[in-house]
Motif scaffolding. Structure first.
Motif, PDB file in Angstrom:
ATOM      1  N   GLY A  11       0.937  -1.424  -0.168  1.00 20.25           N
ATOM      2  CA  GLY A  11      -0.176   0.043  -0.044  1.00 20.25           C
ATOM      3  C   GLY A  11       0.787   1.261  -0.281  1.00 20.25           C
ATOM      4  N   GLN A  12       1.775   1.466   0.822  1.00 14.87           N
ATOM      5  CA  GLN A  12       2.860   2.439   0.859  1.00 14.87           C
ATOM      6  C   GLN A  12       3.491   2.775  -0.591  1.00 14.87           C
ATOM      7  OE1 GLN A  12       2.824   4.258   3.600  1.00 14.87           O
ATOM      8  NE2 GLN A  12       4.081   5.850   2.452  1.00 14.87           N
ATOM      9  N   ASP A  13       3.996   1.602  -0.952  1.00 13.06           N
ATOM     10  CA  ASP A  13       4.519   1.918  -2.380  1.00 13.06           C
ATOM     11  C   ASP A  13       3.422   2.371  -3.458  1.00 13.06           C
ATOM     12  OD1 ASP A  13       6.245   1.603  -4.352  1.00 13.06           O
ATOM     13  OD2 ASP A  13       6.176  -0.381  -4.749  1.00 13.06           O
ATOM     14  N   ALA A  14       2.314   1.988  -3.391  1.00 14.86           N
ATOM     15  CA  ALA A  14       1.288   2.375  -4.362  1.00 14.86           C
ATOM     16  C   ALA A  14       0.848   3.664  -4.089  1.00 14.86           C
ATOM     17  CB  ALA A  14      -0.142   1.548  -4.119  1.00 14.86           C
ATOM     18  N   LEU A  15       0.670   4.260  -2.923  1.00 14.66           N
ATOM     19  CA  LEU A  15       0.318   5.707  -2.482  1.00 14.66           C
ATOM     20  C   LEU A  15       1.553   6.401  -2.891  1.00 14.66           C
ATOM     21  CD1 LEU A  15      -1.012   5.971   1.211  1.00 14.66           C
ATOM     22  CD2 LEU A  15      -2.241   6.568  -0.988  1.00 14.66           C
ATOM     23  N   GLU A  16       2.630   6.111  -2.909  1.00 19.07           N
ATOM     24  CA  GLU A  16       3.903   6.925  -3.104  1.00 19.07           C
ATOM     25  C   GLU A  16       3.835   7.204  -4.789  1.00 19.07           C
ATOM     26  OE1 GLU A  16       7.171   5.212  -1.592  1.00 19.07           O
ATOM     27  OE2 GLU A  16       6.587   5.938   0.526  1.00 19.07           O
ATOM     28  N   GLN A  17       3.681   6.075  -5.443  1.00 15.41           N
ATOM     29  CA  GLN A  17       3.621   6.122  -7.071  1.00 15.41           C
ATOM     30  C   GLN A  17       2.378   6.857  -7.491  1.00 15.41           C
ATOM     31  OE1 GLN A  17       4.936   2.649  -9.300  1.00 15.41           O
ATOM     32  NE2 GLN A  17       5.259   1.648  -7.731  1.00 15.41           N
ATOM     33  N   LYS A  47       2.785  10.466  -7.499  1.00 11.03           N
ATOM     34  CA  LYS A  47       3.699  10.970  -8.531  1.00 11.03           C
ATOM     35  C   LYS A  47       3.168  10.841  -9.934  1.00 11.03           C
ATOM     36  CE  LYS A  47       7.884   9.777  -6.270  1.00 11.03           C
ATOM     37  NZ  LYS A  47       8.702   8.301  -6.107  1.00 11.03           N
ATOM     38  N   ILE A  48       2.309   9.780 -10.217  1.00 11.71           N
ATOM     39  CA  ILE A  48       2.044   9.337 -11.513  1.00 11.71           C
ATOM     40  C   ILE A  48       0.640  10.039 -11.893  1.00 11.71           C
ATOM     41  CG2 ILE A  48       1.156   7.796 -13.240  1.00 11.71           C
ATOM     42  CD1 ILE A  48       2.621   5.634 -11.466  1.00 11.71           C
ATOM     43  N   ARG A  49      -0.156  10.182 -10.797  1.00  8.79           N
ATOM     44  CA  ARG A  49      -1.678  11.075 -10.700  1.00  8.79           C
ATOM     45  C   ARG A  49      -2.764  10.451 -11.835  1.00  8.79           C
ATOM     46  NH1 ARG A  49       0.320  15.857  -8.640  1.00  8.79           N
ATOM     47  NH2 ARG A  49      -1.793  17.107  -9.053  1.00  8.79           N
ATOM     48  N   ASP A  50      -2.223   9.670 -12.935  1.00  7.53           N
ATOM     49  CA  ASP A  50      -3.157   9.494 -14.043  1.00  7.53           C
ATOM     50  C   ASP A  50      -3.524   7.946 -14.104  1.00  7.53           C
ATOM     51  OD1 ASP A  50      -0.999   8.617 -14.923  1.00  7.53           O
ATOM     52  OD2 ASP A  50      -1.376   9.523 -17.088  1.00  7.53           O
ATOM     53  N   VAL A  51      -3.564   7.304 -12.827  1.00 11.03           N
ATOM     54  CA  VAL A  51      -3.921   5.999 -12.713  1.00 11.03           C
ATOM     55  C   VAL A  51      -5.530   6.034 -12.561  1.00 11.03           C
ATOM     56  CG1 VAL A  51      -3.939   3.887 -11.216  1.00 11.03           C
ATOM     57  CG2 VAL A  51      -1.958   5.099 -11.842  1.00 11.03           C
ATOM     58  N   ASP A  52      -6.295   5.153 -13.543  1.00 12.18           N
ATOM     59  CA  ASP A  52      -7.631   5.181 -13.658  1.00 12.18           C
ATOM     60  C   ASP A  52      -8.144   4.263 -12.518  1.00 12.18           C
ATOM     61  OD1 ASP A  52      -7.940   6.910 -16.010  1.00 12.18           O
ATOM     62  OD2 ASP A  52      -6.741   5.591 -16.926  1.00 12.18           O
ATOM     63  N   LEU A  53      -7.448   2.950 -12.325  1.00  6.12           N
ATOM     64  CA  LEU A  53      -7.817   1.953 -11.567  1.00  6.12           C
ATOM     65  C   LEU A  53      -6.970   1.008 -10.814  1.00  6.12           C
ATOM     66  CD1 LEU A  53     -10.016  -0.459 -11.004  1.00  6.12           C
ATOM     67  CD2 LEU A  53      -9.350  -1.668 -13.434  1.00  6.12           C
ATOM     68  N   VAL A  54      -7.046   0.945  -9.380  1.00  3.81           N
ATOM     69  CA  VAL A  54      -6.415   0.108  -8.682  1.00  3.81           C
ATOM     70  C   VAL A  54      -6.534  -1.118  -8.451  1.00  3.81           C
ATOM     71  CG1 VAL A  54      -5.029   0.119  -6.311  1.00  3.81           C
ATOM     72  CG2 VAL A  54      -5.178   2.438  -7.650  1.00  3.81           C
ATOM     73  N   VAL A  55      -5.866  -2.106  -8.731  1.00  4.50           N
ATOM     74  CA  VAL A  55      -6.367  -3.672  -8.414  1.00  4.50           C
ATOM     75  C   VAL A  55      -5.446  -3.817  -7.149  1.00  4.50           C
ATOM     76  CG1 VAL A  55      -6.784  -5.818  -9.302  1.00  4.50           C
ATOM     77  CG2 VAL A  55      -7.059  -4.050 -10.693  1.00  4.50           C
ATOM     78  N   SER A  56      -6.006  -4.192  -6.117  1.00  4.35           N
ATOM     79  CA  SER A  56      -4.879  -4.317  -4.920  1.00  4.35           C
ATOM     80  C   SER A  56      -5.388  -5.813  -4.121  1.00  4.35           C
ATOM     81  CB  SER A  56      -5.004  -3.204  -3.979  1.00  4.35           C
ATOM     82  OG  SER A  56      -4.114  -3.355  -2.945  1.00  4.35           O
ATOM     83  N   ASP A  57      -4.164  -6.136  -3.765  1.00  6.39           N
ATOM     84  CA  ASP A  57      -4.396  -7.435  -2.768  1.00  6.39           C
ATOM     85  C   ASP A  57      -4.637  -6.631  -1.347  1.00  6.39           C
ATOM     86  OD1 ASP A  57      -4.032  -9.825  -1.604  1.00  6.39           O
ATOM     87  OD2 ASP A  57      -1.973  -9.625  -0.983  1.00  6.39           O
TER      88      ASP A  57
END
Lengths: 154, 151
Positions: free
Chosen positions: A62-68, A71-81
């Protein structure tokens, strides 16, 4: 033989899912899982559905995801464990929903241990859909259709 | 049916579902055996908090992991030695998840922890059951640590 089967499956799935992502406005997907195997498998499911042209980014927790995401800003969908070290899926959804920059990002949660009360809590927190591991292309398609319908109902 | 029987049925179904979904592999045979094999094989442990089980150990030969990797990463350049532990760990994670989902009606509250890897057989104290699974080209073992019965 396996290659041929996969190829046929991709072709059929692609026909069934025509314009699904276009309608749901999804171009970039973040896959969040501490297991490299799980990330590859989820991506393979997208590809088997004929969505290999999507752009994928990956995060290990989760922490890695938040940081990215910041920075990236235009992710439309997060698929997470759900069950991950450092920051789990529950906390990731909470942080995304309370972030002014990220709060409208759509999230699908995939978990090994999924109980009904847990799914209810995840949906209350703002997950668009929940899936149980191991996922399959068909189950992923079901979750993606939910995203499309949500978008159309806006 | 006893909790123990339910547990064995749930894990057997969980293994079949996971193998078929992830690796297009089929369980050809499954039987209860006395103990895990003593040879040096890959070993993984999932600690569990549940009504019936304290955890599950997966023991499997390297060629079984390579077979899974060959299917999952076909056409991709990966160092199998680097991803082998990750594949087996995720395999065990999914088996335990499916097992608990298959027990959903009777399992009550449960928690899965993160998979631990290593050449060991943890928590041998207390009751357990060992299952041997055979697939078309390989075989592996699961050891179910059972909850101590009171009285």
């Amino acid at each position: 033989m396996m290659e041929e089967l996969w190829s046929l499956f991709r072709e059929l799935a692609s026909m069934k899912s025509e314009n699904l992502f276009g309608a749901a406005h999804i171009h970039k997907v973040m896959l969040v899982d501490d297991s490299y195997t799980a990330r590859v498998f989820i991506r393979t499911c997208f590809e088997m559905l004929g969505f290999g042209e999507l752009e994928f980014v990956e995060a290990r927790h989760g922490q890695d995801a938040l940081e990215q995401l910041k920075k990236i800003r235009d992710v439309d969908l997060v698929v997470s464990d759900l069950n991950m070290p450092v920051m789990d899926g529950f906390e990731l959804i909470r942080r995304i929903r309370t972030s002014p920059l990220l709060h409208d990002t759509r999230i699908i949660i995939i978990s090994s241990a999924s109980r009904e009360d847990q799914d209810t809590e995840l949906m209350k927190l703002g997950a668009a859909a929940t899936l149980k591991k191991p996922i399959s292309p068909e189950r992923l398609m079901g979750a993606l259709k939910t995203l499309k319908e949500d978008r159309e109902s806006i | 049916m006893s909790g123990e029987t339910n547990l064995i049925e749930a894990v057997t179904r969980g293994v079949s579902e996971t193998l078929e979904s992830m690796f297009f592999m089929t369980v050809t045979d499954c039987e209860l055996v006395d103990a895990l094999p003593s040879g040096k094989e890959w070993c993984f442990f999932m600690p569990l908090e549940s009504a019936f089980s304290r955890g599950v150990t997966l023991k499997l030969p390297e060629e079984c992991i390579h077979q899974m990797a060959d299917f999952l990463f076909q056409g991709q350049e990966v160092d199998l030695n680097e991803v082998a532990a990750d594949i087996a760990g995720e395999f065990l994670n999914m088996i335990c998840g499916r097992m608990m989902a298959n027990l959903a009606q009777s399992s009550g509250e449960y928690t899965l922890h993160l998979v631990e890897a290593g050449d060991f057989d943890p928590e041998t104290q207390g009751p357990y059951k060992v299952l041997k699974f055979e697939t078309d080209e390989s075989r592996f073992f699961l050891k179910l640590l059972l909850k101590q019965r009171r009285g």
